[in-house]
Structure formats: C-alpha cells, structure tokens
Scaffold this active site. Sequence first.
Site, mmCIF file in Angstrom:
data_model
loop_
_atom_site.group_PDB
_atom_site.id
_atom_site.type_symbol
_atom_site.label_atom_id
_atom_site.label_comp_id
_atom_site.label_asym_id
_atom_site.label_seq_id
_atom_site.Cartn_x
_atom_site.Cartn_y
_atom_site.Cartn_z
ATOM 1 N N GLU A 1 -40.171 -20.324 9.455
ATOM 2 C CA GLU A 1 -39.211 -21.397 9.519
ATOM 3 C C GLU A 1 -39.486 -22.468 8.491
ATOM 4 O OE1 GLU A 1 -37.337 -21.927 14.108
ATOM 5 O OE2 GLU A 1 -39.497 -22.105 13.764
ATOM 6 N N LYS B 1 -43.075 -19.828 13.379
ATOM 7 C CA LYS B 1 -43.251 -21.384 12.999
ATOM 8 C C LYS B 1 -43.414 -21.189 11.485
ATOM 9 C CE LYS B 1 -42.381 -23.615 16.144
ATOM 10 N NZ LYS B 1 -41.164 -22.782 16.242
ATOM 11 N N LYS C 1 -30.929 -27.832 14.519
ATOM 12 C CA LYS C 1 -31.428 -27.948 15.559
ATOM 13 C C LYS C 1 -31.118 -27.454 16.708
ATOM 14 C CE LYS C 1 -35.158 -29.609 18.139
ATOM 15 N NZ LYS C 1 -36.475 -29.084 17.792
ATOM 16 N N CYS D 1 -24.403 -29.111 13.512
ATOM 17 C CA CYS D 1 -23.460 -30.220 13.117
ATOM 18 C C CYS D 1 -23.563 -31.419 14.086
ATOM 19 C CB CYS D 1 -22.016 -29.644 13.076
ATOM 20 S SG CYS D 1 -21.736 -28.378 12.058
ATOM 21 N N GLU E 1 -44.666 -16.528 18.202
ATOM 22 C CA GLU E 1 -44.324 -17.917 17.828
ATOM 23 C C GLU E 1 -44.905 -18.445 16.544
ATOM 24 O OE1 GLU E 1 -42.630 -21.644 18.276
ATOM 25 O OE2 GLU E 1 -42.034 -19.922 19.041
ATOM 26 N N HIS F 1 -50.162 2.430 14.333
ATOM 27 C CA HIS F 1 -48.782 3.138 14.504
ATOM 28 C C HIS F 1 -47.772 2.433 13.547
ATOM 29 C CE1 HIS F 1 -50.176 4.978 18.206
ATOM 30 N NE2 HIS F 1 -50.486 3.721 18.554
ATOM 31 N N TRP G 1 -23.521 -28.451 9.275
ATOM 32 C CA TRP G 1 -24.356 -27.172 9.084
ATOM 33 C C TRP G 1 -23.170 -26.012 8.747
ATOM 34 C CZ3 TRP G 1 -24.571 -22.385 11.563
ATOM 35 C CH2 TRP G 1 -25.570 -21.638 11.064
ATOM 36 N N ASN H 1 -17.553 -29.462 15.889
ATOM 37 C CA ASN H 1 -18.706 -28.715 15.756
ATOM 38 C C ASN H 1 -18.098 -27.361 16.472
ATOM 39 O OD1 ASN H 1 -20.170 -30.704 14.761
ATOM 40 N ND2 ASN H 1 -21.151 -31.181 16.891
ATOM 41 N N GLY H 2 -18.743 -26.289 16.197
ATOM 42 C CA GLY H 2 -18.291 -24.874 16.728
ATOM 43 C C GLY H 2 -17.792 -24.278 15.896
ATOM 44 N N ARG I 1 -29.279 -31.800 13.023
ATOM 45 C CA ARG I 1 -28.246 -30.730 13.657
ATOM 46 C C ARG I 1 -27.327 -30.141 12.588
ATOM 47 N NH1 ARG I 1 -27.151 -31.805 19.248
ATOM 48 N NH2 ARG I 1 -25.235 -30.806 18.926
#
Length: 609
Positions: free
Chosen positions: A493, A490, A604, A2, A486, A509, A79, A105-106, A28
């Site tokens: 995402e 990517k 983000k 946010c 990573e 395995h 968000w 925010n939070g 954000r």
Amino acid sequence: MCGIVGYIGRRDDVAPLLLEGLQRLEYRGYDSAGIAIHGKSGSKSTGLKSVKAKGRVRDLEAKVPARFKGSVGIAHTRWATHGAPNDENAHPHLDADSKVAVVHNGIFDNASDLRTRLTADGVVFLSETDTEVLAHLIGRSEADTLEGKVREAVGQIEGTYGVAVLHADFPDRIVVARNGSPVVLGIGEKEMFVASDVAALVSHTRQVVTLDDGEMATLKADDFRTYTTEGSRTSATPTTVEYEAESWDMGGHDTYMHKEIFEQAEAVDRVLRGRIDDRFSTVHLGGLNLDAREARGVRRIKILGCGTSYHAGQIGAQLIEELARIPADAEPASEFRYRNPVVDPDTLYIAVSQSGETYDVLAAVQELKRKGARVLGVVNVVGSAIAREADGGLYVHAGPEVCVVSTKCFTNTVVAFGLLALHLGRTRDLSVADGKRIIAGLRKLPEQIADILSREDEIEKLAEEFTEARSMLFIGRVRGYPVAREASLKLKEVSYIHAEAYPASELKHGPLALIEPAMPTVAIVPDDDLLEKNRAALEEIKAREGKILAVAHREQEKADHTIVVPKNEDELDPILMGIPLQLLAYHTALKLGRDIDKPRNLAKSVTVE
C-alpha cells in the site's frame, strides 16, 4: 471515498472555510477538487460561481480568485471512478444553464442509460462522470422547490450517493441526500455545515446529525430539517462528536502514518479502559446487546471485513476459537455478499470496518439483517452506518485515523476481538485462571507496544535493505499468517513494492520456486508450540540463498536480521508482532520518496464497490 464540504450561514467569504474542510478530507480522495458558491454583490445574489482543478486541494486553492465571495457553498475532493482525473471531471458538476451545482460521493449504476436518454433529449455532457447526470436531471425538473427537484432526480438514480446541491434560484439553502455514502450535518450558531466526514466539521462545531440511507435534508442559515426521499419528515437529534479538532492534526509528526503508529500504546489503553472485570476474570461489553444465555446459544461465528479489517477479523477468529472454543472464520465481505451464502440462525455475524461506512461490509450487513441474522459491528466511528444497522457491537476507540494506510485502528480492532473472545470464553468454558492470564496479557500490551516503538531507529536502518526489492514474501503459520498478510498489505500500500503473504507450511507447495537472493522473506516466528516448524521454514529459505528478516521473541540463527519483540501470552502475540512491520513499511516508503499519507490510487473510506 471522495470528500464533501458545504456551508450556509453568516460568513461572507466561505471559500477559505470550504478549502480548509477539503484539506481535512483529502485522505478520502485527492486526484482533483472543486468549489461552487452562490456569488454575491452586496446583498444581491449573482448566481453560481465554480472553480475546479486537477490535483490536490492546494492546486485548487491556487486557482480560486481573490474576489470569490459568498456565504453559501459546496466543495469536493475526488477519488476517480468515472473518467480520468482532470479539470472537466472534477466536481462540482453543473447543469446546462449553470443554475445547478452538484457534488457527489458514490456510483450511479444506471448512469450510462440516463446519459443516453439525456443525450437523445439534446443535453451536451462536458465530463465523463456519472455525477453530471444528476446535475442535468435536477436542472430539467419542473418541480417548484429545490427539495422537489432533488427528490425527483434521485428517484431516477440506481446506486449509491451522498450528494449536496446548490441552485441559483434558491440561494437560501443547500439540499443534501444520502443512499450508501455518508452525509453528516454540522449544527452551528446561525450557520450550518455538511460534510462526508466529521473531520471537516470539528473546527467549527461538535454538534452533528448523521443522515440515514434514503434520507434528505435542507440546510438554511438558521435551521435544518430532515425527511425521506418520499417527502415524509424525520426526526433528527444532534449528537456531540467525541474528539476535539486537534485529534485530526499531525501533532508534530511529519506524517499522519507516523503519528498514528506512535499513538498505538495510548489507543490500546483506551480500548481496554473501563472494560476489564477483575472480580470475575472477564470483561464488560454492554454494547453487544448479547446476554449470557444468547452467547451460549451461538454455534458459529462469521467475521466479515475488507482489507485490513478482514485481516483483523482473521486474527479475531483465531482468538475466538482458542479462547471461546466456538468455530469461527473470517471472509472478505465483498465476496460474501455475492455468493448467496447460507445464513444460519445459530451463527453470529460480526461486521468489521474502521469507518463504519465501508460499502461492501454495510451491504453485507443489510443482506444479513434482511435474512434474519444477528449482526454485531466492530467499528471505530461512533454513530456510523454499520454501528446503527447492527444489533449491537464494540467501538474500538482508536481515535481519528487520517492516513489512508490503517495502523492504530487495525491494532485496536484486534485488541477488541481479544476482549470479545475473552467475554465469550468466560460465558462458556474458559477457566478463571485463563481469564486472569489473558487480562494480565491485555494490560501489558500498551507498555510492550511502547517498547517496540522505542526501537524505531533499528527498524529504520533495516528498511535500507529493502528499498531495492522488486518483490517480497511474508510468511507465518497459524497465528502468524494473518500478521504476515497484514504486513504484506502495508508494504505494498505505502511503498508500492509487490508483496504477498503465504502460510509458512505451504512453502513447499509452490512459493519456494520464487526464493532467490533478490527476493527477501519476512518471517513471523513466535515463541510458541510451532517454533521449530517455523525454524524449519527458515532453513528451507536459507538453503536457497534467500534473505530473511524474522520477527520473533528471540534471535533466529538462520535469519539475516531479527526484530525481537516482547513476549506476551501466545494468543495475544500477533497484536505485537505486526507493529514493527508497520514501521518497516513506513521507513521503506519514506526512503523511496512515496506520498505516505496518500498512496496512489487509494482512498481511506471505501464507500463504493
């Protein structure tokens, strides 16, 4: 998560400024947005006015009426945590009398209990959010001042927050508070700003004050003061933001992700600059606050991060073990803080976070500090919470990163770990010759990164072959495995293609059951002492008609395609091998029509659990 923006000052039409700030913070959170101002008619206040909209900031901008004037306001881009994205759940939230407006925010952990209590007292809630609870608590407070009302209300809150509050009866001020979510004040000329990120402020001022947890502030047009939630005054000295406003612009690229991928050669040069010591074949890392005697006393290193930072920490742990011969491992901070870990006084803990505000990492740091551990921070944002909480650390100097999907910050973080590993190695048993070898390799990185990026057209063509994939497998061995992890992150995402990473040695395995022509495999195949082992894995996949894309230092016969990257020192090769896979993810997503800078369901800076 946010974004918050607020302004108080001499400007009569604050809405465009707030909307511009929200645009800069949209990475954000971007599922709904809203704005509230103290309305004015001439010099007379007409109370609070608010507009909210589901969707992006542009959707909010389209709803703001032409006559929406005022010189004091707050705004928010969301968000979602509590309640679906819609107009009702968008911030700001107002109390029953529309005298209080709050952006937040939070997450309030005890919101349900407070809601039940307020409902029993006759409060009617208009949203599903936890934030609306705070608006009603402030509105029902009998304190004489806005500061007192906010202090009384946040005293009843359990959880994390960064909040900004307007009150119709106090049109000369904005009151803000922080606990776990960033709040930054901007100091202007007869005007003051507040935001959750400096990105919203740098067009107007570069003088900022960052609040600490448990701290509040009152902003007036020509002044500000900071104090604790108990009311004690605190001292706040403004600092200067390092980067210009242009650093947050796209710079001629179509997306921030593309821009930031192509900034990596320059960013890596920046993290190296001024740190290499050729005389002693080592590096200067003064911010560590760790002298040679203390460094030699470290018996183990534990690296904590989340997501991309965790993967960077995995590569960092390998670098430290190889160069410094100190046992090292990486762990998700979100898991570490809940498993009641044994905190060893001989262990050095390293917290990794791009924003320096990642809640799970910050909470782990605070728990470690409480137990007497020594903690270093590896962060990108100067003055961030983790940087302030840690005993010392390294700034990675990647510059502002706006795309939700991290690229250049990941690369710079790994390079920073290379510097740290070299420093620790040279205080212990790493030879001068090996020190020179690693320094030479570090210096080659910017040119080699530029070389990889110059072949974007080749990687763009390869991306065509993966747009139909429903799932992909990424494999690597030892140094290559964190690169595979990573790269798979990517891809999922930004393209929404399911991808998972597995150690190449573990194929037999279980994962071989998945191999078929429709399941492409991306293999990390460095030219090191495990080359033949990695080639054997390619044989296993090819025998089962799997399609293979190899990232290697030379063409791989068993691969359908090979992206050839320049060879560096074995220890540093992982830094280069992930970069073409950033471009692969980017171009795959582009061909699929994804919203590259703002992937669905993500934001983000993760400042909530």
